[in-house]
Motif scaffolding. Structure first.
Motif, mmCIF file in Angstrom:
data_model
loop_
_atom_site.group_PDB
_atom_site.id
_atom_site.type_symbol
_atom_site.label_atom_id
_atom_site.label_comp_id
_atom_site.label_asym_id
_atom_site.label_seq_id
_atom_site.Cartn_x
_atom_site.Cartn_y
_atom_site.Cartn_z
ATOM 1 N N GLU A 238 40.704 93.118 22.683
ATOM 2 C CA GLU A 238 40.101 94.338 23.187
ATOM 3 C C GLU A 238 41.192 95.274 23.680
ATOM 4 O O GLU A 238 42.010 94.910 24.535
ATOM 5 N N ASP A 239 41.187 96.484 23.137
ATOM 6 C CA ASP A 239 42.103 97.546 23.569
ATOM 7 C C ASP A 239 43.554 97.075 23.584
ATOM 8 O O ASP A 239 44.309 97.361 24.526
ATOM 9 N N GLY A 240 43.967 96.343 22.568
ATOM 10 C CA GLY A 240 45.359 95.924 22.458
ATOM 11 C C GLY A 240 45.720 94.692 23.256
ATOM 12 O O GLY A 240 46.881 94.280 23.272
ATOM 13 N N THR A 241 44.740 94.082 23.926
ATOM 14 C CA THR A 241 44.991 92.872 24.718
ATOM 15 C C THR A 241 44.266 91.692 24.080
ATOM 16 O O THR A 241 43.110 91.809 23.680
ATOM 17 N N LEU A 242 44.956 90.560 24.002
ATOM 18 C CA LEU A 242 44.311 89.322 23.575
ATOM 19 C C LEU A 242 43.805 88.606 24.813
ATOM 20 O O LEU A 242 44.579 88.280 25.713
ATOM 21 N N PHE A 243 42.475 88.370 24.877
ATOM 22 C CA PHE A 243 41.868 87.661 25.994
ATOM 23 C C PHE A 243 41.611 86.226 25.582
ATOM 24 O O PHE A 243 40.968 85.972 24.565
ATOM 25 N N VAL A 244 42.091 85.297 26.387
ATOM 26 C CA VAL A 244 41.962 83.876 26.091
ATOM 27 C C VAL A 244 41.253 83.194 27.242
ATOM 28 O O VAL A 244 41.679 83.304 28.393
ATOM 29 N N ARG A 245 40.160 82.521 26.937
ATOM 30 C CA ARG A 245 39.545 81.630 27.915
ATOM 31 C C ARG A 245 39.996 80.221 27.566
ATOM 32 O O ARG A 245 39.703 79.728 26.478
ATOM 33 N N ALA A 246 40.716 79.610 28.482
ATOM 34 C CA ALA A 246 41.410 78.360 28.165
ATOM 35 C C ALA A 246 40.563 77.110 28.369
ATOM 36 O O ALA A 246 41.052 75.994 28.230
ATOM 37 N N GLY A 247 39.287 77.262 28.728
ATOM 38 C CA GLY A 247 38.391 76.104 28.784
ATOM 39 C C GLY A 247 38.546 75.262 30.034
ATOM 40 O O GLY A 247 39.199 75.645 30.990
ATOM 41 N N GLN A 248 37.915 74.078 30.011
ATOM 42 C CA GLN A 248 37.890 73.187 31.169
ATOM 43 C C GLN A 248 38.301 71.783 30.793
ATOM 44 O O GLN A 248 38.185 71.360 29.639
ATOM 45 N N ASN A 249 38.777 71.059 31.824
ATOM 46 C CA ASN A 249 39.090 69.628 31.712
ATOM 47 C C ASN A 249 40.096 69.318 30.610
ATOM 48 O O ASN A 249 40.142 68.205 30.095
ATOM 49 N N GLY A 250 40.914 70.306 30.228
ATOM 50 C CA GLY A 250 41.938 70.061 29.218
ATOM 51 C C GLY A 250 41.382 69.656 27.875
ATOM 52 O O GLY A 250 42.093 69.039 27.075
ATOM 53 N N GLU A 251 40.122 69.970 27.602
ATOM 54 C CA GLU A 251 39.538 69.579 26.325
ATOM 55 C C GLU A 251 40.202 70.295 25.152
ATOM 56 O O GLU A 251 40.261 69.782 24.038
#
Length: 501
Positions: A238-251
């Motif tokens: 979005e608008d030149g930015t990469l958004f990363v949701r890195a999740g939970q519990n190291g899955e």
């Protein structure tokens, strides 16, 4: 490096590992992450390994090394040091066991902990030293800055307020990112933010942190924005930015490959290729397993040890059981409070929304499962009027459905159970006028012992209440001590009467 030459950098990010280090348990993917990281490092020259926070709490391992064996080095720190992490963000969970535990863990880490908006209360300087670092590859400069959800931290630990302050994340981020661009002139900027965020559906209900949208729109130029404290593992642009949701519990592990091209005095980003790596596809790293072998044995030994006291049965099936008559589980909580405190009036809460109690035979792990939070006891002085207000707020969400009492909207852990005086709740009365009888005088003051959880969640009504003492022992420790006694749990006396339904 000559002009127009290219350089490839691998960004690897984990989040919310929550101290899962017992191999074979759900979420213990840190060993598989080690295998993947080793493979990438063998074939790539430039690897940046980051964690987004949430590694030091959330599991019986974390409880054991913070509460039962605090003199031992936390195995998560050993593993992260061995994996050669470049930096970690800071989550609210890191404060769960207090500042002493966190400071010791940070001191033993061979990588920086980053949070721009957690500051010393007196000086307002960054608590974790410099809240960013510059990763250099020849003359390529990658900046990494950390941010922490202020709303989550504020509600985590009241004892630390004299030592640290939490600034609004947006304000802190704007100031520090401006400084980074002016002082460091980075070619690429990464933000580690531990809080909720949604970029595709920005409604107040769906955004876990109320300021996340504001942060994303106002902090300036960000190339890669990594978030934690969410179940999902997703990638969005979005608008030149990469958004990363890195999740939970190291899955999962997020792998972002970035290709840079050398200009005359800087670098341009040619390509960003993100990938979500499912760690269950990889084997556990044998050297990391060996490193924590004795740590895992110690936890397993403690968690499986039996508690040999009087036989108890404090189980219950639903919340209504606790309301209709005195219950031994609530009495166990009150009696645990009274072990080392002279308690005339005490206030407890359910440790979990779906608590089910305890029944003999009991092991340490059973107590942890029933009460996994290191809540401490707080002794305060409250006016009778304030106590009445707390009861009114607590019962405001009680409602009757087909002859059954239920809680509407209120988290069951926020309902308060009192001991030391009688009170009557009339369900036929309007909300906030339901306490029709109370054996305390509203104009008198009373010494009350409650958990810090109760205090934190009702503190807007306790602003003028003096705190006399904060216990060093946690509720699970006190429960273990009480359950180890040969004295049976006393039969609780009725003191809360609910009528009019």
């Amino acid at each position: 490096m000559r002009q127009h030459e290219e350089i490839r950098v691998q960004i690897l990010a984990t989040s919310d590992i929550h101290s899962h280090i017992l191999n074979g348990e759900e979420g213990a993917q840190i060993y598989r992450a080690g295998t993947y990281v080793s493979e990438i490092r063998q074939r790539e020259d430039h690897v940046l390994l980051l964690d987004n926070g949430g590694s030091l709490a959330g599991n019986i391992v974390a409880f054991y090394y913070a509460i039962i064996a605090p003199h031992k080095r936390h195995p998560m720190i050993k593993l992260m040091n061995a994996l050669d992490y470049n930096a970690s963000g800071v989550s609210a969970d890191e404060f769960k066991f207090g500042l002493d535990f966190l400071n010791r863990s940070v001191a033993l880490s061979r990588f920086p902990w980053l949070s721009a908006n957690i500051e010393y209360a007196m000086t307002h300087e960054p608590y974790f030293s410099t809240p960013y670092f510059i990763h250099k590859i020849d003359d390529l400069r990658i900046a990494v800055i950390g941010l922490t959800s202020e709303s989550l931290v504020k509600n985590e630990n009241i004892e630390m307020e004299k030592d640290i302050a939490i600034e609004r994340a947006t304000i802190s981020a704007k100031r520090w990112i401006r400084y980074i661009y002016e002082a460091e002139a980075p070619d690429f900027l990464i933000v580690l933010y531990h809080g909720g965020v949604s970029t595709s559906q920005r409604t107040e209900k769906e955004v876990a942190d109320q300021y996340a949208h504001e942060i994303l729109k106002n902090i300036g130029i960000v190339d890669l924005f990594i978030t934690g404290h969410q179940r999902a593992t997703t990638l969005e642009h979005e608008d030149g930015t990469l958004f990363v949701r890195a999740g939970q519990n190291g899955e999962h592990l997020v792998h972002v490959e970035i290709t840079f091209r050398r200009r005359q005095s800087s670098y341009e980003t040619l390509k960003i290729e993100p990938t979500i790596v499912t760690l269950s596809d990889y084997e556990e790293h044998p050297e990391l397993l060996e490193m924590t072998r004795y740590d895992r044995k110690a936890v397993q030994k403690w968690k499986n040890e039996g508690i040999h006291g009087a036989k108890v049965d404090t189980c219950f099936f639903d919340f209504q059981e606790l309301l209709l008559k005195p219950h031994p589980f609530i009495e166990l909580l009150h009696e645990s409070m009274g072990l080392h405190h002279q308690v005339n009036i005490s206030c407890v809460h359910l440790p979990l929304p779906l608590s089910k109690g305890l029944k003999s035979p009991i092991q340490h792990k059973d107590v942890y499962d029933a009460y996994p939070h290191p809540d401490q006891l707080i002794e305060v002085t409250l006016r009778g009027q304030v106590i009445k207000t707390l009861i009114e707020k607590s019962v405001a969400y009680l409602q009757e459905e087909a002859g059954t009492l239920k809680l509407s909207q209120l988290d069951p852990t926020r309902f308060l159970f009192w001991k030391g005086f009688d009170y009557t709740i009339d369900m036929s009365q309007p909300v906030h006028q339901r306490v029709t009888q109370m054996s305390l005088r509203q104009d008198y003051t009373y010494r009350v012992t409650m958990t810090d959880y109760c205090y934190r969640h009702y503190r807007q009504y306790l602003k003028d209440a003096p705190i006399h003492e904060v216990s060093k022992q946690s509720m699970p420790e006190l429960m273990i001590e009480r359950l180890s006694s040969s004295e049976p749990i006393k039969e609780a006396q009725q003191n809360m009467y609910i009528v009019g339904y």
